[in-house]
Design a protein around this motif. Sequence first.
Motif, PDB file in Angstrom:
ATOM      1  N   GLN A   1       0.850  -1.179   0.000  1.00 24.42           N
ATOM      2  CA  GLN A   1       0.000   0.000   0.000  1.00 24.42           C
ATOM      3  C   GLN A   1       0.890   1.235   0.000  1.00 24.42           C
ATOM      4  O   GLN A   1       1.960   1.237   0.596  1.00 24.42           O
ATOM      5  CB  GLN A   1      -0.878   0.016   1.253  1.00 24.42           C
ATOM      6  N   PHE A   2       0.404   2.290  -0.660  1.00 22.43           N
ATOM      7  CA  PHE A   2       1.165   3.530  -0.715  1.00 22.43           C
ATOM      8  C   PHE A   2       0.605   4.537   0.269  1.00 22.43           C
ATOM      9  O   PHE A   2      -0.611   4.679   0.403  1.00 22.43           O
ATOM     10  CB  PHE A   2       1.150   4.100  -2.138  1.00 22.43           C
ATOM     11  N   PHE A   3       1.515   5.217   0.961  1.00 16.04           N
ATOM     12  CA  PHE A   3       1.162   6.253   1.918  1.00 16.04           C
ATOM     13  C   PHE A   3       2.058   7.458   1.680  1.00 16.04           C
ATOM     14  O   PHE A   3       3.219   7.313   1.286  1.00 16.04           O
ATOM     15  CB  PHE A   3       1.367   5.768   3.360  1.00 16.04           C
ATOM     16  N   LEU A   4       1.523   8.648   1.953  1.00 17.25           N
ATOM     17  CA  LEU A   4       2.298   9.875   1.858  1.00 17.25           C
ATOM     18  C   LEU A   4       2.633  10.338   3.271  1.00 17.25           C
ATOM     19  O   LEU A   4       1.739  10.504   4.107  1.00 17.25           O
ATOM     20  CB  LEU A   4       1.497  10.960   1.131  1.00 17.25           C
ATOM     21  N   PHE A   5       3.923  10.521   3.540  1.00 17.42           N
ATOM     22  CA  PHE A   5       4.386  10.926   4.865  1.00 17.42           C
ATOM     23  C   PHE A   5       4.982  12.320   4.778  1.00 17.42           C
ATOM     24  O   PHE A   5       5.940  12.544   4.037  1.00 17.42           O
ATOM     25  CB  PHE A   5       5.415   9.924   5.397  1.00 17.42           C
ATOM     26  N   LYS A   6       4.405  13.263   5.536  1.00 13.06           N
ATOM     27  CA  LYS A   6       4.854  14.654   5.511  1.00 13.06           C
ATOM     28  C   LYS A   6       5.916  14.887   6.586  1.00 13.06           C
ATOM     29  O   LYS A   6       5.897  14.238   7.634  1.00 13.06           O
ATOM     30  CB  LYS A   6       3.661  15.584   5.733  1.00 13.06           C
ATOM     31  N   PRO A   7       6.819  15.848   6.339  1.00 17.22           N
ATOM     32  CA  PRO A   7       7.865  16.150   7.326  1.00 17.22           C
ATOM     33  C   PRO A   7       7.276  16.567   8.675  1.00 17.22           C
ATOM     34  O   PRO A   7       6.152  17.065   8.748  1.00 17.22           O
ATOM     35  CB  PRO A   7       8.619  17.328   6.691  1.00 17.22           C
ATOM     36  N   ASN A   8       8.070  16.376   9.726  1.00 15.95           N
ATOM     37  CA  ASN A   8       7.711  16.786  11.091  1.00 15.95           C
ATOM     38  C   ASN A   8       6.380  16.216  11.558  1.00 15.95           C
ATOM     39  O   ASN A   8       5.635  16.875  12.270  1.00 15.95           O
ATOM     40  CB  ASN A   8       7.690  18.316  11.215  1.00 15.95           C
ATOM     41  N   SER A   9       6.054  14.997  11.167  1.00 17.21           N
ATOM     42  CA  SER A   9       4.786  14.369  11.538  1.00 17.21           C
ATOM     43  C   SER A   9       5.035  12.973  12.077  1.00 17.21           C
ATOM     44  O   SER A   9       6.036  12.347  11.760  1.00 17.21           O
ATOM     45  CB  SER A   9       3.860  14.278  10.320  1.00 17.21           C
ATOM     46  N   THR A  10       4.084  12.506  12.882  1.00 18.27           N
ATOM     47  CA  THR A  10       4.113  11.133  13.380  1.00 18.27           C
ATOM     48  C   THR A  10       2.859  10.429  12.879  1.00 18.27           C
ATOM     49  O   THR A  10       1.759  10.956  13.000  1.00 18.27           O
ATOM     50  CB  THR A  10       4.160  11.094  14.920  1.00 18.27           C
ATOM     51  N   TYR A  11       3.051   9.252  12.303  1.00 19.41           N
ATOM     52  CA  TYR A  11       1.952   8.472  11.748  1.00 19.41           C
ATOM     53  C   TYR A  11       1.834   7.155  12.500  1.00 19.41           C
ATOM     54  O   TYR A  11       2.798   6.407  12.592  1.00 19.41           O
ATOM     55  CB  TYR A  11       2.193   8.192  10.257  1.00 19.41           C
ATOM     56  N   TYR A  12       0.641   6.894  13.030  1.00 20.38           N
ATOM     57  CA  TYR A  12       0.350   5.626  13.694  1.00 20.38           C
ATOM     58  C   TYR A  12      -0.355   4.740  12.682  1.00 20.38           C
ATOM     59  O   TYR A  12      -1.394   5.105  12.146  1.00 20.38           O
ATOM     60  CB  TYR A  12      -0.535   5.855  14.913  1.00 20.38           C
ATOM     61  N   VAL A  13       0.240   3.589  12.416  1.00 23.06           N
ATOM     62  CA  VAL A  13      -0.285   2.680  11.407  1.00 23.06           C
ATOM     63  C   VAL A  13      -0.564   1.337  12.074  1.00 23.06           C
ATOM     64  O   VAL A  13       0.325   0.765  12.720  1.00 23.06           O
ATOM     65  CB  VAL A  13       0.737   2.501  10.253  1.00 23.06           C
ATOM     66  N   GLY A  14      -1.785   0.862  11.935  1.00 22.99           N
ATOM     67  CA  GLY A  14      -2.169  -0.407  12.540  1.00 22.99           C
ATOM     68  C   GLY A  14      -2.273  -1.514  11.509  1.00 22.99           C
ATOM     69  O   GLY A  14      -2.644  -1.274  10.353  1.00 22.99           O
ATOM     70  N   ILE A  15      -1.940  -2.716  11.930  1.00 21.29           N
ATOM     71  CA  ILE A  15      -2.085  -3.890  11.068  1.00 21.29           C
ATOM     72  C   ILE A  15      -3.464  -4.481  11.325  1.00 21.29           C
ATOM     73  O   ILE A  15      -3.858  -4.693  12.473  1.00 21.29           O
ATOM     74  CB  ILE A  15      -0.998  -4.942  11.371  1.00 21.29           C
ATOM     75  N   VAL A  16      -4.193  -4.729  10.250  1.00 21.46           N
ATOM     76  CA  VAL A  16      -5.515  -5.354  10.348  1.00 21.46           C
ATOM     77  C   VAL A  16      -5.568  -6.530   9.375  1.00 21.46           C
ATOM     78  O   VAL A  16      -4.826  -6.571   8.397  1.00 21.46           O
ATOM     79  CB  VAL A  16      -6.653  -4.351  10.036  1.00 21.46           C
ATOM     80  N   LYS A  17      -6.444  -7.460   9.676  1.00 20.69           N
ATOM     81  CA  LYS A  17      -6.633  -8.608   8.794  1.00 20.69           C
ATOM     82  C   LYS A  17      -8.028  -8.512   8.202  1.00 20.69           C
ATOM     83  O   LYS A  17      -9.018  -8.457   8.930  1.00 20.69           O
ATOM     84  CB  LYS A  17      -6.453  -9.909   9.564  1.00 20.69           C
ATOM     85  N   GLU A  18      -8.093  -8.466   6.875  1.00 21.21           N
ATOM     86  CA  GLU A  18      -9.368  -8.420   6.156  1.00 21.21           C
ATOM     87  C   GLU A  18      -9.455  -9.681   5.316  1.00 21.21           C
ATOM     88  O   GLU A  18      -8.774  -9.808   4.305  1.00 21.21           O
ATOM     89  CB  GLU A  18      -9.438  -7.171   5.276  1.00 21.21           C
ATOM     90  N   GLY A  19     -10.275 -10.629   5.775  1.00 14.88           N
ATOM     91  CA  GLY A  19     -10.319 -11.937   5.121  1.00 14.88           C
ATOM     92  C   GLY A  19      -8.988 -12.629   5.336  1.00 14.88           C
ATOM     93  O   GLY A  19      -8.552 -12.815   6.462  1.00 14.88           O
ATOM     94  N   ASN A  20      -8.315 -12.987   4.251  1.00 13.97           N
ATOM     95  CA  ASN A  20      -6.990 -13.610   4.341  1.00 13.97           C
ATOM     96  C   ASN A  20      -5.864 -12.606   4.123  1.00 13.97           C
ATOM     97  O   ASN A  20      -4.693 -12.984   4.085  1.00 13.97           O
ATOM     98  CB  ASN A  20      -6.854 -14.748   3.315  1.00 13.97           C
ATOM     99  N   GLN A  21      -6.207 -11.345   3.920  1.00  9.19           N
ATOM    100  CA  GLN A  21      -5.220 -10.319   3.593  1.00  9.19           C
ATOM    101  C   GLN A  21      -4.837  -9.491   4.822  1.00  9.19           C
ATOM    102  O   GLN A  21      -5.693  -9.110   5.616  1.00  9.19           O
ATOM    103  CB  GLN A  21      -5.775  -9.369   2.522  1.00  9.19           C
ATOM    104  N   LEU A  22      -3.546  -9.219   4.937  1.00  6.56           N
ATOM    105  CA  LEU A  22      -3.060  -8.278   5.939  1.00  6.56           C
ATOM    106  C   LEU A  22      -3.028  -6.901   5.304  1.00  6.56           C
ATOM    107  O   LEU A  22      -2.596  -6.745   4.164  1.00  6.56           O
ATOM    108  CB  LEU A  22      -1.649  -8.656   6.390  1.00  6.56           C
ATOM    109  N   ARG A  23      -3.502  -5.895   6.036  1.00  2.43           N
ATOM    110  CA  ARG A  23      -3.510  -4.531   5.521  1.00  2.43           C
ATOM    111  C   ARG A  23      -3.044  -3.578   6.612  1.00  2.43           C
ATOM    112  O   ARG A  23      -3.091  -3.905   7.789  1.00  2.43           O
ATOM    113  CB  ARG A  23      -4.907  -4.133   5.052  1.00  2.43           C
ATOM    114  N   LEU A  24      -2.632  -2.412   6.173  1.00  9.23           N
ATOM    115  CA  LEU A  24      -2.268  -1.339   7.088  1.00  9.23           C
ATOM    116  C   LEU A  24      -3.302  -0.232   6.978  1.00  9.23           C
ATOM    117  O   LEU A  24      -3.859  -0.008   5.902  1.00  9.23           O
ATOM    118  CB  LEU A  24      -0.893  -0.767   6.706  1.00  9.23           C
ATOM    119  N   ARG A  25      -3.528   0.452   8.085  1.00 11.05           N
ATOM    120  CA  ARG A  25      -4.390   1.627   8.014  1.00 11.05           C
ATOM    121  C   ARG A  25      -3.872   2.673   8.991  1.00 11.05           C
ATOM    122  O   ARG A  25      -3.376   2.347  10.077  1.00 11.05           O
ATOM    123  CB  ARG A  25      -5.851   1.292   8.271  1.00 11.05           C
TER     124      ARG A  25
END
Length: 175
Positions: free
Chosen positions: A108-132
């Motif tokens: 998955q693609f994410f845009l990360f801006k300078p001077n920021s903190t991003y909390y990303v969680g791992i989730v399971k959707e069906g058989n797929q692992l995803r980040l949000r």
Amino acid sequence: MKSLKHTLILCLFCAITLSLSAKVEQWDDFDNTKISTYGQKDELPMIVVVRPATLRGRAINVYIDGEYLTSLLPGAYTTERICPGKHRLRLAYTNVLTRYKEKNSGGQFFLFKPNSTYYVGIVKEGNQLRLRILSDKEAKRVNKDYDKRQTHTISRVSKKKCLKALKRIRKEKKD
């Protein structure tokens, strides 16, 4: 008699060597520290990746742009400073049989801006692992609930290129 003495010494040496080498290699998977997003001294964004304790199973490998970040166990988190910009994050259950080739495709693609903190969680959707990306409310809860920082692996995420670019940008601002 002399050969018996040598044989006994050799046997004693072998027994001691085997007993000393029988110790199983051990390391700590976690250090028990709360997540800290303390004083960002540079423009590098910070990413905090969390794996819920309810998401059981093998370790989950996390890759950023095809580079290994960590292998998260249930209930653990990791932090990493990354270059600002667009990045591809990929998850896969640890599996040496795939020779870790999955790191080079998908994600998955994410845009990360300078001077920021991003909390990303791992989730399971069906058989797929995803980040949000977690909401501010969820991020506050993560800060409160997570104290198992994954420590048994070493990140291979390189920041050399962006650090050089940041130095150039800073220099241009001064001039």
